[in-house]
Design an enzyme around this catalytic site. Structure first.
Site, mmCIF file in Angstrom:
data_model
loop_
_atom_site.group_PDB
_atom_site.id
_atom_site.type_symbol
_atom_site.label_atom_id
_atom_site.label_comp_id
_atom_site.label_asym_id
_atom_site.label_seq_id
_atom_site.Cartn_x
_atom_site.Cartn_y
_atom_site.Cartn_z
ATOM 1 N N SER A 138 0.843 -1.209 0.000
ATOM 2 C CA SER A 138 0.000 0.000 0.000
ATOM 3 C C SER A 138 0.869 1.246 0.000
ATOM 4 C CB SER A 138 -0.858 -0.038 1.269
ATOM 5 O OG SER A 138 -1.347 1.240 1.587
ATOM 6 N N TYR A 181 -1.088 -0.664 10.219
ATOM 7 C CA TYR A 181 -1.215 -0.953 8.784
ATOM 8 C C TYR A 181 0.041 -0.512 8.042
ATOM 9 C CZ TYR A 181 -3.345 -1.098 4.132
ATOM 10 O OH TYR A 181 -3.635 -1.377 2.820
HETATM 11 N N1 LIG Z 1 -8.770 -1.120 -1.292
HETATM 12 C C1 LIG Z 1 -7.768 -0.246 -1.159
HETATM 13 O O1 LIG Z 1 -7.943 0.969 -1.244
HETATM 14 C C2 LIG Z 1 -6.375 -0.758 -0.908
HETATM 15 C C3 LIG Z 1 -5.306 0.148 -0.997
HETATM 16 C C4 LIG Z 1 -4.012 -0.309 -0.774
HETATM 17 C C5 LIG Z 1 -3.793 -1.646 -0.505
HETATM 18 N N2 LIG Z 1 -4.853 -2.498 -0.416
HETATM 19 C C6 LIG Z 1 -4.586 -3.894 -0.082
HETATM 20 O O2 LIG Z 1 -5.232 -4.745 -0.977
HETATM 21 C C7 LIG Z 1 -5.483 -6.006 -0.344
HETATM 22 C C8 LIG Z 1 -6.882 -6.463 -0.693
HETATM 23 O O3 LIG Z 1 -7.812 -5.555 -0.156
HETATM 24 P P1 LIG Z 1 -9.225 -5.263 -0.827
HETATM 25 O O4 LIG Z 1 -9.261 -3.818 -1.130
HETATM 26 O O5 LIG Z 1 -9.503 -6.236 -1.904
HETATM 27 O O6 LIG Z 1 -10.205 -5.483 0.425
HETATM 28 P P2 LIG Z 1 -11.077 -6.732 0.875
HETATM 29 O O7 LIG Z 1 -12.127 -7.013 -0.146
HETATM 30 O O8 LIG Z 1 -11.498 -6.445 2.267
HETATM 31 O O9 LIG Z 1 -10.048 -7.929 0.843
HETATM 32 C C9 LIG Z 1 -9.308 -8.373 1.950
HETATM 33 C C10 LIG Z 1 -9.317 -9.891 1.875
HETATM 34 O O10 LIG Z 1 -8.392 -10.407 2.825
HETATM 35 C C11 LIG Z 1 -9.001 -11.525 3.444
HETATM 36 N N3 LIG Z 1 -8.430 -11.681 4.778
HETATM 37 C C12 LIG Z 1 -8.391 -10.765 5.777
HETATM 38 N N4 LIG Z 1 -7.826 -11.283 6.873
HETATM 39 C C13 LIG Z 1 -7.478 -12.567 6.550
HETATM 40 C C14 LIG Z 1 -6.872 -13.622 7.262
HETATM 41 N N5 LIG Z 1 -6.498 -13.482 8.551
HETATM 42 N N6 LIG Z 1 -6.673 -14.799 6.625
HETATM 43 C C15 LIG Z 1 -7.060 -14.956 5.348
HETATM 44 N N7 LIG Z 1 -7.652 -14.002 4.620
HETATM 45 C C16 LIG Z 1 -7.856 -12.824 5.219
HETATM 46 C C17 LIG Z 1 -10.490 -11.187 3.510
HETATM 47 O O11 LIG Z 1 -11.300 -12.364 3.605
HETATM 48 P P3 LIG Z 1 -11.842 -12.874 5.046
HETATM 49 O O12 LIG Z 1 -12.318 -11.655 5.779
HETATM 50 O O13 LIG Z 1 -12.940 -13.826 4.695
HETATM 51 O O14 LIG Z 1 -10.710 -13.554 5.699
HETATM 52 C C18 LIG Z 1 -10.689 -10.490 2.168
HETATM 53 O O15 LIG Z 1 -11.022 -11.407 1.152
HETATM 54 C C19 LIG Z 1 -5.234 -5.779 1.154
HETATM 55 O O16 LIG Z 1 -3.996 -6.357 1.524
HETATM 56 C C20 LIG Z 1 -5.137 -4.268 1.281
HETATM 57 O O17 LIG Z 1 -4.263 -3.875 2.311
HETATM 58 C C21 LIG Z 1 -6.130 -2.089 -0.615
#
Ligand SMILES: NC(=O)c1ccc[n+]([C@@H]2O[C@H](COP(=O)([O-])OP(=O)(O)OC[C@H]3O[C@@H](n4cnc5c(N)ncnc54)[C@H](OP(=O)(O)O)[C@@H]3O)[C@@H](O)[C@H]2O)c1
Length: 239
Positions: free
Chosen positions: A141, A154
């Site tokens: 990120s 984070y």
């Molecule tokens: N969206 C943004 O603006 C943004 C910006 C920068 C970076 N990111 C990064 O992108 C990645 C994906 O995020 P997203 O935006 O797609 O959000 P998201 O839809 O909330 O995805 C996060 C995923 O991680 C899984 N997860 C969380 N804790 C876990 C655990 N302990 N074990 C296994 N799975 C786990 C969740 O599934 P469960 O809850 O079912 O476990 C969910 O499928 C993250 O690492 C985030 O930091 C996102």
């Protein structure tokens, strides 16, 4: 690069960015394992990928628990016989100031976002090596690049992930396993404290967001890069 018949493990593959990456990999003929804690979104994601003609497997597991990760990787490789790609995408935002964040929440954020990536890499590496090479991609990120008030756990976890990936890349170079980090700006998913609907409203008011498919494009780029070149870090910002 012909990805047909290769196998990928996408953590957090049941939603958002991870699901977009999994769909893209499946569209290239890869079998994909989707790992997350909740079974229901994983099963829905598998059904969606299968409806598009892809091959996918739900792997309910918590990346913070080594035994669960080890068992999930064994299930995936037991079914498909190999592993070529790991995307360390699972993450939580752990939002809150240092004073208001509990010790348990701060610790959990590091355990999921950073130690979870270590667990998955440790379980995957022997299979990637046996396949003759492959890819490990960390989804980090912009919070890895500078501090943000209210995001200390984070930011620390995502900065740690980038340095973890860089170190791992050097360890695995001789095995033809490329390790890359994608640094992301804001993506239109339910991640963090705002839902997609709230983010749509912010977009209408002028805030910029990428779509999950923009991240899948970046993964595509890494997977199709020449064997002579390695992208250590790819910075992706909304426009
Ligand atoms: N969206 C943004 O603006 C943004 C910006 C920068 C970076 N990111 C990064 O992108 C990645 C994906 O995020 P997203 O935006 O797609 O959000 P998201 O839809 O909330 O995805 C996060 C995923 O991680 C899984 N997860 C969380 N804790 C876990 C655990 N302990 N074990 C296994 N799975 C786990 C969740 O599934 P469960 O809850 O079912 O476990 C969910 O499928 C993250 O690492 C985030 O930091 C996102």
């Amino acid at each position: 690069m012909d990805l047909h018949g290769k196998v990928g493990l996408i953590t957090g593959g049941g939603s958002g960015v991870g699901l977009a990456i999994a769909r893209r990999c499946a569209s290239h003929g890869m079998a994909v394992g989707l790992l997350g804690r909740r079974a229901a979104p994983l099963e829905a994601a598998v059904a969606a990928i299968e409806a598009e003609g892809g091959v996918a497997m739900a792997l309910p597991a918590n990346v913070a628990v080594w035994d669960e990760v080890e068992a999930a990787v064994a299930r995936l490789t037991g079914r498909f016989g190999r592993l070529d790609l790991l995307v360390n995408n699972a993450g939580v935002s752990g939002r809150g100031t240092v004073e208001e964040t509990s010790v348990a929440t701060w610790r959990e954020t590091i355990e999921i976002n950073l130690i979870g990536a270590f667990h998955c890499a440790k379980a995957a590496i022997p299979h990637l090596r046996a396949a003759g090479g492959g890819w490990i991609i960390g989804i980090s990120s912009g919070a890895a690049k500078r501090g943000y008030a209210g995001l200390s756990a984070y930011a620390a976890s995502k900065a740690g992930l980038a340095l973890f990936d860089e170190s791992l890349a050097l360890e695995l170079e001789a095995d033809r396993i490329k390790v890359s980090t994608i640094i992301l700006g804001t993506v239109m998913t339910d991640f963090g404290t705002r839902s997609r609907e709230q983010k749509q409203a912010s977009r209408a008011a002028g805030e910029k967001f990428m779509e999950p498919d923009d991240v899948a494009d970046a993964v595509d780029y890494l997977l199709h890069q020449s064997a002579c070149a390695w992208t250590q870090e790819l910075n992706l910002w909304p426009r």
